[in-house]
Motif scaffolding. Structure first.
Motif, PDB file in Angstrom:
ATOM      1  N   ALA A 117     -20.274  31.142  42.750  1.00 41.38           N
ATOM      2  CA  ALA A 117     -21.175  32.281  42.581  1.00 41.38           C
ATOM      3  C   ALA A 117     -20.540  33.354  41.709  1.00 41.38           C
ATOM      4  O   ALA A 117     -21.229  34.034  40.947  1.00 41.38           O
ATOM      5  CB  ALA A 117     -21.542  32.852  43.948  1.00 41.38           C
ATOM      6  N   SER A 118     -19.234  33.490  41.803  1.00 46.41           N
ATOM      7  CA  SER A 118     -18.536  34.506  41.013  1.00 46.41           C
ATOM      8  C   SER A 118     -18.734  34.286  39.517  1.00 46.41           C
ATOM      9  O   SER A 118     -18.713  35.230  38.730  1.00 46.41           O
ATOM     10  CB  SER A 118     -17.045  34.493  41.340  1.00 46.41           C
ATOM     11  OG  SER A 118     -16.494  33.203  41.107  1.00 46.41           O
ATOM     12  N   SER A 121     -23.291  33.973  38.898  1.00 44.36           N
ATOM     13  CA  SER A 121     -24.047  35.212  39.107  1.00 44.36           C
ATOM     14  C   SER A 121     -23.951  36.136  37.897  1.00 44.36           C
ATOM     15  O   SER A 121     -24.765  37.046  37.743  1.00 44.36           O
ATOM     16  CB  SER A 121     -23.543  35.939  40.354  1.00 44.36           C
ATOM     17  OG  SER A 121     -22.186  36.321  40.203  1.00 44.36           O
ATOM     18  N   GLY A 122     -22.953  35.910  37.054  1.00 44.00           N
ATOM     19  CA  GLY A 122     -22.829  36.696  35.835  1.00 44.00           C
ATOM     20  C   GLY A 122     -23.736  36.196  34.729  1.00 44.00           C
ATOM     21  O   GLY A 122     -23.977  36.895  33.739  1.00 44.00           O
ATOM     22  N   LYS A 123     -24.266  34.961  34.893  1.00 35.19           N
ATOM     23  CA  LYS A 123     -25.141  34.367  33.877  1.00 35.19           C
ATOM     24  C   LYS A 123     -26.614  34.399  34.276  1.00 35.19           C
ATOM     25  O   LYS A 123     -27.480  34.526  33.415  1.00 35.19           O
ATOM     26  CB  LYS A 123     -24.734  32.906  33.634  1.00 35.19           C
ATOM     27  CG  LYS A 123     -23.315  32.721  33.104  1.00 35.19           C
ATOM     28  CD  LYS A 123     -23.012  31.235  32.934  1.00 35.19           C
ATOM     29  CE  LYS A 123     -21.598  31.004  32.416  1.00 35.19           C
ATOM     30  NZ  LYS A 123     -21.294  29.559  32.273  1.00 35.19           N
ATOM     31  N   TYR A 124     -26.869  34.246  35.599  1.00 35.41           N
ATOM     32  CA  TYR A 124     -28.246  34.107  36.052  1.00 35.41           C
ATOM     33  C   TYR A 124     -28.548  35.080  37.200  1.00 35.41           C
ATOM     34  O   TYR A 124     -27.687  35.338  38.038  1.00 35.41           O
ATOM     35  CB  TYR A 124     -28.506  32.676  36.551  1.00 35.41           C
ATOM     36  CG  TYR A 124     -28.166  31.598  35.558  1.00 35.41           C
ATOM     37  CD1 TYR A 124     -28.999  31.342  34.465  1.00 35.41           C
ATOM     38  CD2 TYR A 124     -27.010  30.820  35.708  1.00 35.41           C
ATOM     39  CE1 TYR A 124     -28.683  30.346  33.552  1.00 35.41           C
ATOM     40  CE2 TYR A 124     -26.697  29.820  34.802  1.00 35.41           C
ATOM     41  CZ  TYR A 124     -27.539  29.591  33.724  1.00 35.41           C
ATOM     42  OH  TYR A 124     -27.230  28.605  32.823  1.00 35.41           O
ATOM     43  N   ASP A 125     -29.777  35.569  37.223  1.00 41.08           N
ATOM     44  CA  ASP A 125     -30.248  36.344  38.363  1.00 41.08           C
ATOM     45  C   ASP A 125     -30.643  35.408  39.500  1.00 41.08           C
ATOM     46  O   ASP A 125     -30.894  34.226  39.286  1.00 41.08           O
ATOM     47  CB  ASP A 125     -31.464  37.194  37.967  1.00 41.08           C
ATOM     48  CG  ASP A 125     -31.083  38.395  37.126  1.00 41.08           C
ATOM     49  OD1 ASP A 125     -30.014  38.984  37.386  1.00 41.08           O
ATOM     50  OD2 ASP A 125     -31.847  38.749  36.205  1.00 41.08           O
ATOM     51  N   GLY A 133     -21.222  29.440  51.047  1.00 42.81           N
ATOM     52  CA  GLY A 133     -19.776  29.290  50.959  1.00 42.81           C
ATOM     53  C   GLY A 133     -19.218  29.573  49.590  1.00 42.81           C
ATOM     54  O   GLY A 133     -18.242  28.949  49.163  1.00 42.81           O
ATOM     55  N   GLY A 134     -19.841  30.515  48.884  1.00 39.64           N
ATOM     56  CA  GLY A 134     -19.339  30.881  47.558  1.00 39.64           C
ATOM     57  C   GLY A 134     -19.780  29.959  46.443  1.00 39.64           C
ATOM     58  O   GLY A 134     -19.448  30.197  45.280  1.00 39.64           O
ATOM     59  N   GLN A 135     -20.533  28.898  46.764  1.00 43.85           N
ATOM     60  CA  GLN A 135     -21.017  27.958  45.756  1.00 43.85           C
ATOM     61  C   GLN A 135     -22.526  28.106  45.568  1.00 43.85           C
ATOM     62  O   GLN A 135     -23.273  28.306  46.537  1.00 43.85           O
ATOM     63  CB  GLN A 135     -20.707  26.513  46.165  1.00 43.85           C
ATOM     64  CG  GLN A 135     -19.224  26.161  46.139  1.00 43.85           C
ATOM     65  CD  GLN A 135     -18.681  26.070  44.716  1.00 43.85           C
ATOM     66  OE1 GLN A 135     -19.318  25.516  43.831  1.00 43.85           O
ATOM     67  NE2 GLN A 135     -17.478  26.612  44.522  1.00 43.85           N
ATOM     68  N   VAL A 136     -22.980  27.982  44.340  1.00 48.87           N
ATOM     69  CA  VAL A 136     -24.397  28.088  44.005  1.00 48.87           C
ATOM     70  C   VAL A 136     -25.002  26.687  43.974  1.00 48.87           C
ATOM     71  O   VAL A 136     -24.477  25.791  43.312  1.00 48.87           O
ATOM     72  CB  VAL A 136     -24.603  28.783  42.645  1.00 48.87           C
ATOM     73  CG1 VAL A 136     -26.086  28.783  42.265  1.00 48.87           C
ATOM     74  CG2 VAL A 136     -24.070  30.206  42.691  1.00 48.87           C
ATOM     75  N   TYR A 137     -26.114  26.515  44.670  1.00 51.28           N
ATOM     76  CA  TYR A 137     -26.755  25.196  44.759  1.00 51.28           C
ATOM     77  C   TYR A 137     -28.084  25.125  44.017  1.00 51.28           C
ATOM     78  O   TYR A 137     -28.691  24.045  43.954  1.00 51.28           O
ATOM     79  CB  TYR A 137     -26.954  24.809  46.225  1.00 51.28           C
ATOM     80  CG  TYR A 137     -25.653  24.465  46.907  1.00 51.28           C
ATOM     81  CD1 TYR A 137     -25.198  23.160  46.987  1.00 51.28           C
ATOM     82  CD2 TYR A 137     -24.851  25.481  47.445  1.00 51.28           C
ATOM     83  CE1 TYR A 137     -23.997  22.848  47.587  1.00 51.28           C
ATOM     84  CE2 TYR A 137     -23.637  25.179  48.055  1.00 51.28           C
ATOM     85  CZ  TYR A 137     -23.219  23.863  48.123  1.00 51.28           C
ATOM     86  OH  TYR A 137     -22.010  23.564  48.711  1.00 51.28           O
TER      87      TYR A 137
END
Length: 432
Positions: A117-118, A121-125, A133-137
């Motif tokens: 996510a770190s 989250s800087g590329k996509y809303d 758990g800190g991972q984007v699915y």
């Protein structure tokens, strides 16, 4: 159609999963697109795009960049129902839109992580909606603002040229439309039902509060005076009570409503910005003027500013069981970043820094504040909602408000609100 709110998890278990999401992650797409190979199946709710050849055109453009990937599409009319069933096996496509019925904590069982996510989250809303758990699915293609789709020509004929700033001004504008034009001021789409669920997406607009949803976890009486849901549902009630909507809501028809507003027979409907392009297209086909279709925010202001809550549409994910994860990930990134689909839909691209669509330029010019809701406590809110049997994102209780307002059901609005508050407070106490 955009995803309507965030439905409660119903009947879905992780029996189709079992994969270790952390171990089955999707590696970054190679710099050399020619090295990406495989055949992928993309599940979509856009049956119209499958039927009119749009998906084939997208695949052809994608193959100019990734020549060694074959893309197949499956358009599903009952997307939520069909995919929920398919997810009890391993066969639910390689790329899919995450169904609303899948609880966030089960994402790792069904989908592969797309990255931390770190980073994403800087590329996509909207990545917070699919982070575990800190991972984007999941990555959304578009976001939608909430507001009223309206026929500008009808409103102007009624002498209303500015956006109403209060619910009272809004009702007054609809009264002027009734008195000075032949148009139906407001169309509820009561019969189809699901359009009424869009009223729930107004939560956060009256208060301009990104924590409005999370506050429901602690608020004992969400329909008390001054609360967002009170303001929103009172406006719906007052529109119908003042006979400013269609004469018989049981005869409404969603598909026909597009033609009605496109040709000026209906003036206004509460929907998401996703609907603007559909109404413009309907106007064009029915002989109306697409430029007459406009979009306005909810009629409240905070410190002189209108607020519109922005929510993501479906988020794209990679099946944890896919044998072509790299190709699936390549498709998602290309589609979101390069297909131009968000722009064609006059929607808000999830890619940070993208310009707003033309339909929302008036919002930008009027300095409307776009509110991105916090959903840290959404699981608890959903639990309370389920236990209360209120159905925040269902059509039932707002159909009841319409029925009470038109005299087709017993009681009054105060009684409806008292009942909703009691159910909510009891469920909240029971869940703790």
């Amino acid at each position: 159609m955009a995803a309507a709110g965030f439905a409660l998890a119903v009947g879905l278990t992780a029996c189709g999963g079992g994969g270790d999401g952390e171990k089955a992650g999707v590696a970054a797409v190679p710099n050399d697109p020619a090295k990406v190979t495989g055949t992928i199946t993309v599940l979509t709710n856009r049956t119209d795009q499958v039927q009119d050849g749009t998906t084939k055109r997208y695949a052809a453009e994608f193959n100019k960049v990734y020549p060694n990937v074959t893309v197949k599409f499956q358009g599903l009319t009952d997307y939520e129902g069909d995919v929920k069933i398919r997810m009890n096996s391993e066969n639910y496509g390689d790329v899919l839109l995450i169904p609303n019925s899948v609880p966030l904590n089960q994402y790792p069982s069904f989908f592969s992580p797309l990255g931390p996510a770190s980073e994403l989250s800087g590329k996509y809303d909207f990545t917070d909606r699919a982070t575990v758990g800190g991972q984007v699915y999941g990555i959304a293609n578009i976001g939608t603002a909430n507001g009223f789709v309206y026929n500008k020509a009808v409103w102007e004929r009624a002498g209303v040229t500015g956006w109403p700033k209060t619910p009272q001004e809004f009702v007054g504008a609809l009264k002027a439309i009734k008195e000075k034009t032949d148009a139906t001021p407001y169309y509820t789409n009561y019969h189809d039902g699901w359009p009424l669920t869009n009223w729930g997406n107004a939560l956060g607009s009256p208060s301009c509060d990104p924590a409005a949803n999370d506050r429901l976890a602690e608020t004992k009486e969400p329909w008390a005076p001054g609360q967002d849901l009170n303001v929103v549902d009172t406006l719906l009630h007052d529109i119908v009570r003042n006979k400013l909507s269609e004469e018989d809501p049981n005869t409404t028809n969603w598909e026909n409503s597009k033609n009605l507003i496109g040709t000026g027979k209906v003036a206004t409907m509460w929907l998401g910005s996703w609907a603007v392009v559909q109404m413009k297209e309907a106007a064009r086909k029915a002989g109306g003027d697409p430029d007459d279709i406009g979009f306005m925010p909810f009629p409240t202001q905070v410190d002189g500013t209108f607020c519109s809550v922005v929510r993501p549409d479906y988020q794209y994910a990679v099946n944890v069981h896919s044998q072509a994860k790299e190709a699936a990930r390549a498709w998602i990134e290309w589609f979101v970043n390069s297909s131009g689909d968000a722009q064609k839909a006059l929607s808000i691209s999830s890619v940070k820094g993208s310009p707003l669509p033309a339909s929302l330029q008036p919002f930008q010019e009027a300095k409307v504040r776009f509110v991105h809701m916090d959903f840290a406590k959404n699981a608890l809110v959903n639990d309370i909602d389920k236990a209360s049997e209120v159905g925040l994102n269902a059509q039932d209780y707002r159909q009841r408000i319409v029925d009470v307002a038109r005299g087709a059901a017993e009681g009054d609005l105060a009684g409806v609100f008292a009942d909703l508050n009691r159910k909510w407070a009891d469920a909240q106490a029971a869940i703790g």
